[in-house]
Motif scaffolding. Sequence first.
Motif, mmCIF file in Angstrom:
data_model
loop_
_atom_site.group_PDB
_atom_site.id
_atom_site.type_symbol
_atom_site.label_atom_id
_atom_site.label_comp_id
_atom_site.label_asym_id
_atom_site.label_seq_id
_atom_site.Cartn_x
_atom_site.Cartn_y
_atom_site.Cartn_z
ATOM 1 N N LEU A 1 79.055 25.049 -20.344
ATOM 2 C CA LEU A 1 77.978 24.047 -20.365
ATOM 3 C C LEU A 1 78.336 22.845 -19.490
ATOM 4 N N LYS A 2 79.606 22.453 -19.545
ATOM 5 C CA LYS A 2 80.060 21.333 -18.715
ATOM 6 C C LYS A 2 79.915 21.671 -17.233
ATOM 7 N N MET A 3 80.317 22.868 -16.852
ATOM 8 C CA MET A 3 80.203 23.290 -15.451
ATOM 9 C C MET A 3 78.732 23.404 -15.039
ATOM 10 N N ALA A 4 77.895 23.904 -15.933
ATOM 11 C CA ALA A 4 76.463 23.999 -15.639
ATOM 12 C C ALA A 4 75.872 22.607 -15.428
ATOM 13 N N LEU A 5 76.296 21.648 -16.227
ATOM 14 C CA LEU A 5 75.819 20.272 -16.081
ATOM 15 C C LEU A 5 76.265 19.683 -14.743
ATOM 16 N N ILE A 6 77.503 19.936 -14.377
ATOM 17 C CA ILE A 6 78.011 19.427 -13.096
ATOM 18 C C ILE A 6 77.224 20.032 -11.940
ATOM 19 N N ARG A 7 76.960 21.347 -12.001
ATOM 20 C CA ARG A 7 76.164 22.002 -10.940
ATOM 21 C C ARG A 7 74.749 21.432 -10.902
ATOM 22 N N LEU A 8 74.178 21.209 -12.065
ATOM 23 C CA LEU A 8 72.825 20.659 -12.139
ATOM 24 C C LEU A 8 72.775 19.252 -11.543
ATOM 25 N N GLN A 9 73.775 18.440 -11.844
ATOM 26 C CA GLN A 9 73.831 17.093 -11.274
ATOM 27 C C GLN A 9 73.987 17.151 -9.759
ATOM 28 N N ALA A 10 74.825 18.051 -9.273
ATOM 29 C CA ALA A 10 75.011 18.198 -7.825
ATOM 30 C C ALA A 10 73.716 18.662 -7.164
ATOM 31 N N ASP A 11 73.028 19.622 -7.791
ATOM 32 C CA ASP A 11 71.748 20.082 -7.247
ATOM 33 C C ASP A 11 70.734 18.948 -7.210
ATOM 34 N N PHE A 12 70.704 18.134 -8.260
ATOM 35 C CA PHE A 12 69.758 17.028 -8.288
ATOM 36 C C PHE A 12 70.085 15.996 -7.211
ATOM 37 N N ASN A 13 71.375 15.696 -7.033
ATOM 38 C CA ASN A 13 71.772 14.758 -5.974
ATOM 39 C C ASN A 13 71.391 15.296 -4.600
ATOM 40 N N ASN A 14 71.600 16.592 -4.381
ATOM 41 C CA ASN A 14 71.205 17.205 -3.112
ATOM 42 C C ASN A 14 69.697 17.119 -2.918
ATOM 43 N N TYR A 15 68.941 17.392 -3.981
ATOM 44 C CA TYR A 15 67.485 17.309 -3.913
ATOM 45 C C TYR A 15 67.032 15.887 -3.587
ATOM 46 N N ARG A 16 67.623 14.912 -4.271
ATOM 47 C CA ARG A 16 67.257 13.519 -4.044
ATOM 48 C C ARG A 16 67.578 13.098 -2.603
ATOM 49 N N ASN A 17 68.744 13.492 -2.102
ATOM 50 C CA ASN A 17 69.112 13.167 -0.717
ATOM 51 C C ASN A 17 68.161 13.827 0.273
ATOM 52 N N ARG A 18 67.801 15.095 0.004
ATOM 53 C CA ARG A 18 66.879 15.798 0.897
ATOM 54 C C ARG A 18 65.507 15.124 0.898
ATOM 55 N N VAL A 19 65.020 14.746 -0.276
ATOM 56 C CA VAL A 19 63.710 14.082 -0.370
ATOM 57 C C VAL A 19 63.742 12.733 0.351
ATOM 58 N N ASN A 20 64.820 11.969 0.168
ATOM 59 C CA ASN A 20 64.934 10.675 0.851
ATOM 60 C C ASN A 20 64.990 10.855 2.365
ATOM 61 N N LYS A 21 65.699 11.875 2.818
ATOM 62 C CA LYS A 21 65.788 12.150 4.253
ATOM 63 C C LYS A 21 64.424 12.556 4.801
ATOM 64 N N GLU A 22 63.717 13.421 4.073
ATOM 65 C CA GLU A 22 62.380 13.831 4.502
ATOM 66 C C GLU A 22 61.422 12.644 4.524
ATOM 67 N N LYS A 23 61.528 11.774 3.537
ATOM 68 C CA LYS A 23 60.665 10.594 3.487
ATOM 69 C C LYS A 23 60.937 9.686 4.687
ATOM 70 N N ALA A 24 62.221 9.484 5.000
ATOM 71 C CA ALA A 24 62.585 8.650 6.151
ATOM 72 C C ALA A 24 62.074 9.275 7.446
ATOM 73 N N GLN A 25 62.154 10.610 7.559
ATOM 74 C CA GLN A 25 61.652 11.282 8.755
ATOM 75 C C GLN A 25 60.133 11.136 8.862
ATOM 76 N N MET A 26 59.437 11.235 7.738
ATOM 77 C CA MET A 26 57.983 11.081 7.763
ATOM 78 C C MET A 26 57.600 9.666 8.188
ATOM 79 N N ILE A 27 58.312 8.680 7.677
ATOM 80 C CA ILE A 27 58.037 7.288 8.045
ATOM 81 C C ILE A 27 58.307 7.086 9.532
ATOM 82 N N ARG A 28 59.447 7.625 10.000
ATOM 83 C CA ARG A 28 59.788 7.489 11.415
ATOM 84 C C ARG A 28 58.748 8.188 12.291
ATOM 85 N N PHE A 29 58.300 9.373 11.877
ATOM 86 C CA PHE A 29 57.292 10.100 12.636
ATOM 87 C C PHE A 29 55.982 9.321 12.675
#
Length: 187
Positions: free
Chosen positions: A56-84
């Motif tokens: 469960l601890k490892m699953a939580l760590i993976r879930l947190q990492a996936d969420f951080n990756n998702y958040r970074n990807r969304v922020n990057k996409e948002k910045a690209q949309m604004i720049r475009f």
Amino acid sequence: MVEDKKYEENDSELVDEELVVEDEENVTEETEENTVEEAEVDETNEASSSDEAEELKMALIRLQADFNNYRNRVNKEKAQMIRFATESLIEKLLPVLDNFDRAIESCVDNPSIAEGFSLIRADLMKTLEAQGLEEIASDGAKFDPNLHNAVVMEDYDGESGIITETFQKGYKLGDRVIRASMVKVSK
């Protein structure tokens, strides 16, 4: 025969006593076996609980990492949309800047109108520069094919590869060229 009965009765009592002793020994052995089995089950449960907690601890760590990756990807996409969107708007406003330059050049005989156009152009340029727009240096600069578009080559007494005239100004947005300068270059 009476004695036989007594003996038989005594014998049965002996047999009964032996059975009781054997039963007590069996119960003691069974109790000890049950206690050992229960201890093994407890250890197994503790081990499985520990393994489950680790999973469960490892699953939580993976879930947190996936969420951080998702958040970074969304922020990057948002910045690209604004720049475009910013780049698209600025590209549409570049002809307006060109028209201000032409209006300023055509009002040579009326300085007050030329000054008015210059002030308006300066305000517009200031706003666009706040968004990251830069004018590409051209007149007298060394020709750079990444920044300049040579439309005319002319013989020149000085150094070759120098821009002698600018037909249309070029602009960069950040480090990206959004319009190359159209220039005349010396050979």
